[in-house]
Structure formats: structure tokens, C-alpha cells
Design a protein around this motif. Structure first.
Motif, mmCIF file in Angstrom:
data_model
loop_
_atom_site.group_PDB
_atom_site.id
_atom_site.type_symbol
_atom_site.label_atom_id
_atom_site.label_comp_id
_atom_site.label_asym_id
_atom_site.label_seq_id
_atom_site.Cartn_x
_atom_site.Cartn_y
_atom_site.Cartn_z
ATOM 1 N N LEU A 171 -48.986 -39.636 73.803
ATOM 2 C CA LEU A 171 -47.604 -39.504 74.274
ATOM 3 C C LEU A 171 -46.867 -40.838 74.192
ATOM 4 N N SER A 172 -47.532 -41.922 74.590
ATOM 5 C CA SER A 172 -46.885 -43.238 74.556
ATOM 6 C C SER A 172 -46.555 -43.659 73.122
ATOM 7 N N VAL A 173 -47.439 -43.362 72.193
ATOM 8 C CA VAL A 173 -47.201 -43.727 70.788
ATOM 9 C C VAL A 173 -46.018 -42.953 70.224
ATOM 10 N N LEU A 174 -46.013 -41.630 70.411
ATOM 11 C CA LEU A 174 -44.946 -40.806 69.837
ATOM 12 C C LEU A 174 -43.588 -41.130 70.447
ATOM 13 N N LEU A 175 -43.541 -41.338 71.771
ATOM 14 C CA LEU A 175 -42.269 -41.664 72.424
ATOM 15 C C LEU A 175 -41.744 -43.029 71.978
ATOM 16 N N THR A 176 -42.652 -43.985 71.841
ATOM 17 C CA THR A 176 -42.238 -45.321 71.393
ATOM 18 C C THR A 176 -41.683 -45.266 69.977
ATOM 19 N N LYS A 177 -42.350 -44.521 69.099
ATOM 20 C CA LYS A 177 -41.883 -44.405 67.716
ATOM 21 C C LYS A 177 -40.524 -43.699 67.649
ATOM 22 N N TYR A 178 -40.350 -42.695 68.481
ATOM 23 C CA TYR A 178 -39.102 -41.921 68.429
ATOM 24 C C TYR A 178 -37.927 -42.732 68.965
ATOM 25 N N TYR A 179 -38.110 -43.402 70.099
ATOM 26 C CA TYR A 179 -37.015 -44.133 70.735
ATOM 27 C C TYR A 179 -36.942 -45.592 70.310
ATOM 28 N N ASN A 180 -37.948 -46.025 69.593
ATOM 29 C CA ASN A 180 -38.006 -47.422 69.134
ATOM 30 C C ASN A 180 -38.012 -48.402 70.307
ATOM 31 N N THR A 181 -38.660 -48.000 71.386
ATOM 32 C CA THR A 181 -38.845 -48.881 72.544
ATOM 33 C C THR A 181 -40.082 -48.403 73.305
#
Length: 561
Positions: A160-170
Motif C-alpha cells: 500500500l505504501s509503495v502504490l500510494l507513494t508512486k501515485y501521489y509522488n510523495t
């Protein structure tokens, strides 16, 4: 006047309902700027941990930008608000309700908790827009479909942390509430090792070497479980226990906050001063006085002096531990008299192999859980290393009530109430020989349960019986009277015509070949010599029943003055 939020733990609900809120938003910035990307902040139960975590959640979340929640708070006009409000994906999990009877039920409930959070976070994004990361997409997709193995759940927060970071770029903010609640239950229900293994894998996956995807994390609970068993390999973990000054007032009420609350709700000065004394504080950090919000808020609503914090079901684990510990029983009398005990503090507690039953570990646990407070701390050298020692005593009146309840439980677990009531009735009616007979029966049936090896053990056992009179009688134990320290005095709280009872206890010393008559005579002489009855007379009681009480194994004998 705003409604008092008893039991309310969600920041958004509290603010939108216009309920009373003590502003803790300045600690959002303090948390964010602490050293270490992962912060473990253990605090006693019902201290506002969940409220603080939900405050962080609504502040940082880029999916729930609810600026109106913060308009009247300390942080709203700050530069930190402008730079960080609503800028991060936030993963939030709470384990506070996971108290299952076996491992399989625990896992099923945790799976449901994780699944709900994944759905909440992914419903507002298009996962297909995220390039690569096929493995993590499969993890979360299978979890949502109910087709995932346990390993997928152990890696779910990392995915979850990887996908959210990639999507929001933060990178993400990760908030874990009451992480140790299921661990304590697992210990009680005998599946501790399996539970620890799951949580170790879950936390290691998301927190170890994952700095690109986790900006900051806060984990709360009641205590710090040893790093070796729970947080192995997490070199970026910062522990902010109640011994640290950082974030020391982020949860709980300061004295000023407590007084201001009572003034706003027009609590009479005499009452609020008494409340300050009864619910007097915990010492966090170097010397910060903190009050338990649960007790204070309930008092403001009811305006009655009750053991609000002591009478909650979450004390069961504490009662279980101290009921098992002979070291605790040995020190119980000191704690009930508010005397200090010196303990080497262990900040890395473990539940393995009965380690919590060991003297210093158990008292360290009680300290970090809020039942004891540190009156003085200092460093001593132990095995060529510096070690922290504290002089501990019960935190306040409520905690002493809990310890008295422990004595009651010793007795209650062995006898039925009718036996105890008959014995107590005989005592307060002055039927000394009947009391002697009935108390001997109790000793006969309890000697294998209660460790009656010395005078102190008998004293504690008798107190366990007498605490059933605490609503009617003031129970004075081992207190200064006349020219010495009397063992036990019972004074009726409202009727001074009722017999005031003075007892001196002796255990027969077999080494000195002492018999019961010698011991009884010594007890009687001690009452006379030290004028124990003078304290009772000074309090206005003239109907006095004074006697010696001698023990030997499963028998007791009484001799009246």
C-alpha cells in the motif's frame, strides 16, 4: 456550553459535533520534526492516544482535506499548516478492538481491518495509472477479493505504501493505534508466539528499509514490547516513552488544562481542588504533571468522586499479572500506604517465559501502564553498566483502589461471599470466638492458594477479607498509633457507637519454639505498651474492641484485652 466528549476518540466527529476539545494541534509539528522516521509513543490507556492519531490523520491526509476542522486551533495560521496540511497519503490502522480468544480469530479480524483500509485508500485512485509494481498490485487485488494468503497480508502495508507513494509522488504517513492490544490478549490466551510472528512480519515489511515510501510513522500502545521480539531490525525506530520530554503533553491533560476545564464548566473551587488531589497526576518526562482525561472528564460530567479509570474492564490484564506475582504481594502493603519501592526500570519488556512476573519487570510494566509513578529517578551501576532506577509509588487514589481490589481477588477466588460475610459479621458484632473459628476455616481452605509463610502474608490475607467492609469502615493498616505502628484498625465511617476494632497480628516463630499462648500474650502486651487504643479514642470512639490475632499454618487464635 459545549458537550463533554466522554469516550469520543475521533477528532473529526468531536470537532463537527462542537464538543469540548483541548487543543493538542501544536504537537503535530513536534511529532513531524522528531528524530527518527518511526516513532513509538506508549502511553497509559484512555489517555487520548486515538484522538491524537486521528488528529494527525485528518491533518496530513491528501484524501480528506477538511480544513474547517482546524480553523480554531493553534496550528491553523502557522507556516507548518501551509506547508504540510493535506499533502500526504495516510495509512491508518487501529487494533484497539482486537481481543480474540484464539489466533485464527485474531487473524481474521486483522484481515478485515486491513481490507477496509486498503479499500478506503484505493477507491479514490486509479491503480492502473501506477506504472510497474505488478507484484504489489496483485497483493492488494487478491486481498480485496478475499483470495490472499497470510503472506500477502503481512506485506499489505508495504504494498500500500509503495502504490500510494508512486501515485501521489510523495511518501506516506503511517499511523498504527493500540498495536499491543492483540499482543496482550494473545499472551492471556496462549497464542503469543504466533501473534508476535505475524506482527513482526507486518511491521518489518512496511518499516524496514522503506524510507522512500514512508515519510513518518507513529505507533501507539500502552507499553514498549521488546525490540527483539516485535521490532527486530528497525534501526529507524524512536522510542518516546513517558520518561522522555518529547511529546510528553501530546496526550493527557496538563494541570493548567485540567483547571481551565473545571473553571469553564463551573466546578466549585473546593470540588475541583479535591478532584486535583484525588486524580493527581502522572509524571511524564523530567517533571511534567499529567492528568488522566478519562477520570477528569467523567468527574466534570458527574461531579462525583469515583474510581472512573479504575473501574474499566481494561484493568483485567493488570489484575491477571499482579495476581500471579509473589513479588507484587510482598510490596503490596507499601504501595497501599503510598510508600516508595525502588525498582530498576526495564524499558524493553518481554512477555516470554514469565519474564513479566519477575519483580522489576512487573513494576516497570505497572509504571509504563500508569499504575505507578516515579517520585525520584537516578542512575546506578549494575554489572558495570549504567541502569535507571526509580522510586515508585501508586499514581493516585484510583490506582490504590485497584491494588486493594487485587487483595480482594485473592480471597474472592477461594471462597464464596457467604463465608466471608458471616466472618465479617462476627467481627463487627464483637463475636470474637466465632470470628476465630470462621477465620481458621478460611485459612484451612486457602493455605495452598495464598502463600501464608510469614506475618506479612497473613496481614495481606486478612486485609483481603476486610476490604469487603471498605464501604462502611475506614481500614487503617500498619499506621503510626500511640508509640508504635498498629497492624490493623477498623473505624465505622458514620456511627461512632459501633465497635472500633484494634488488631495486633503475630505469626508463631517455630525457630524460637514459641507457642500460641506466648504469641497471644506478646500481641496483647504490644497493644498495651504502645497505647494503640489512644489513636481510636482521639478520633472520638469509646466502644473499643482490641485483641491479638495469632497464626500458625492453617489455624488462628484470638485473645481479647
Amino acid at each position: 456550553m459545549k458537550k463533554i466528549p466522554i469516550g469520543r476518540s475521533d477528532f473529526k466527529v468531536l470537532i463537527e459535533n462542537d464538543e469540548y476539545y483541548i487543543d493538542k494541534t501544536k504537537y503535530i509539528e513536534e511529532f513531524f520534526k522528531t528524530d527518527g522516521s518511526i516513532v513509538l509513543m506508549p502511553r497509559p490507556r484512555r489517555f487520548g492516544k486515538t484522538l491524537f492519531l486521528t488528529t494527525l490523520k485528518y491533518f496530513f491526509s491528501n484524501q480528506e482535506k477538511k480544513e474547517h476542522l482546524f480553523k480554531n486551533t493553534y496550528i491553523y495560521n502557522s507556516d507548518f499548516f501551509k506547508n504540510h496540511f493535506g499533502k500526504y497519503p495516510v495509512i491508518y490502522l487501529t487494533f484497539k478492538d482486537i481481543r480474540e480468544l484464539n489466533y485464527d480469530l485474531m487473524i481474521e479480524k486483522i484481515k478485515g481491518t486491513i481490507k477496509v483500509e486498503i479499500r478506503r485508500l484505493l477507491d479514490s485512485i486509479n491503480v492502473e495509472e501506477i506504472e510497474n509494481e505488478i507484484e504489489y498490485k496483485v497483493y492488494l487485488e487478491n486481498i480485496l477479493k478475499g483470495q490472499a494468503s497470510l503472506a500477502y497480508y503481512e506485506n499489505s502495508l508495504k504494498a500500500l505504501s509503495v502504490l500510494l507513494t508512486k501515485y501521489y509522488n510523495t511518501p506516506c504517513i503511517v499511523l498504527i493505534d493500540e498495536y499491543d492490544t492483540p499482543i496482550q490478549t494473545a499472551y492471556l490466551e496462549n497464542y503469543y508466539d504466533k501473534a508476535i510472528n505475524f506482527f513482526r512480519n507486518l511491521f518489518t515489511a512496511v518499516f524496514k528499509d522503506n524510507d522512500l515510501y514512508v515519510k513518518k510513522a507513529l505507533i501507539t500502545g500502552i507499553l514498549k514490547i521488546s525490540k527483539e521480539s516485535m521490532f527486530s531490525g528497525l534501526n529507524n525506530l524512536r522510542n518516546l516513552t513517558i520518561l522522555e520530554d518529547e511529546l510528553s503533553t501530546a496526550c493527557g491533560f496538563t494541570k493548567d488544562e485540567t483547571i481551565r476545564l473545571m473553571q469553564e464548566y463551573k466546578i466549585e473551587k473546593e470540588l475541583h481542588e479535591k478532584a486535583i488531589k484525588m486524580y493527581n497526576g502522572y509524571i511524564f518526562g523530567k517533571d511534567t504533571l499529567i492528568f488522566n482525561p478519562w477520570s477528569i472528564l467523567n468527574f466534570v460530567v458527574e461531579k462525583k468522586f469515583k474510581a472512573y479509570w479504575a473501574n474499566t474492564s481494561s484493568n483485567d490484564f493488570i489484575r491477571f499479572l499482579i495476581g500471579k506475582s509473589k513479588d507484587f504481594r510482598t510490596n503490596l502493603e507499601k504501595l497501599l500506604k503510598n510508600e516508595s519501592i525502588e525498582i530498576q526500570i526495564n524499558e524493553n519488556l518481554s512477555f516470554r517465559d514469565g519474564e513479566l512476573y519477575q519483580k522489576d519487570n512487573l513494576f516497570s510494566f505497572l509504571f509504563f501502564s500508569g499504575y505507578l509513578k516515579c517520585k525520584e529517578k537516578y542512575i546506578k551501576t549494575v554489572d558495570d553498566e549504567d541502569a535507571l532506577f526509580c522510586k515508585l509509588e501508586p499514581t493516585n487514589s484510583e490506582c490504590r483502589m485497584i491494588f486493594r481490589d487485587v487483595i480482594k481477588s485473592y480471597v474472592r477466588d477461594s471462597f464464596n461471599n457467604q463465608d466471608i460475610n458471616e466472618l465479617l459479621q462476627a467481627l463487627v458484632n464483637g463475636e470474637i470466638k466465632l470470628f476465630e473459628k470462621l477465620f481458621s476455616y478460611l485459612l484451612r481452605d486457602s493455605v495452598s492458594y495464598f502463600d501464608t509463610k510469614n506475618e506479612n502474608s497473613y496481614h495481606m490475607f486478612l486485609l483481603g477479607v476486610l476490604t469487603n467492609l471498605s464501604y462502611e469502615y475506614e481500614i487503617i493498616s500498619n499506621s503510626e498509633a500511640g508509640y508504635g505502628r498498629v497492624d490493623i484498625i477498623l473505624l465505622h465511617k458514620t456511627d461512632k457507637e459501633k465497635p472500633a476494632i484494634v488488631m495486633e497480628l503475630k505469626a508463631i516463630d517455630e525457630f524460637e519454639e514459641e507457642d500460641k499462648d506466648d504469641a497471644l500474650n506478646k500481641a496483647i502486651e504490644q497493644i498495651k505498651k504502645h497505647s494503640y487504643i489512644s489513636l481510636v479514642k482521639k478520633r472520638g470512639y469509646n466502644n473499643i474492641l482490641a485483641f491479638g490475632l495469632v497464626f500458625d499454618g492453617k489455624r488462628c487464635w484470638v485473645k481479647r484485652i
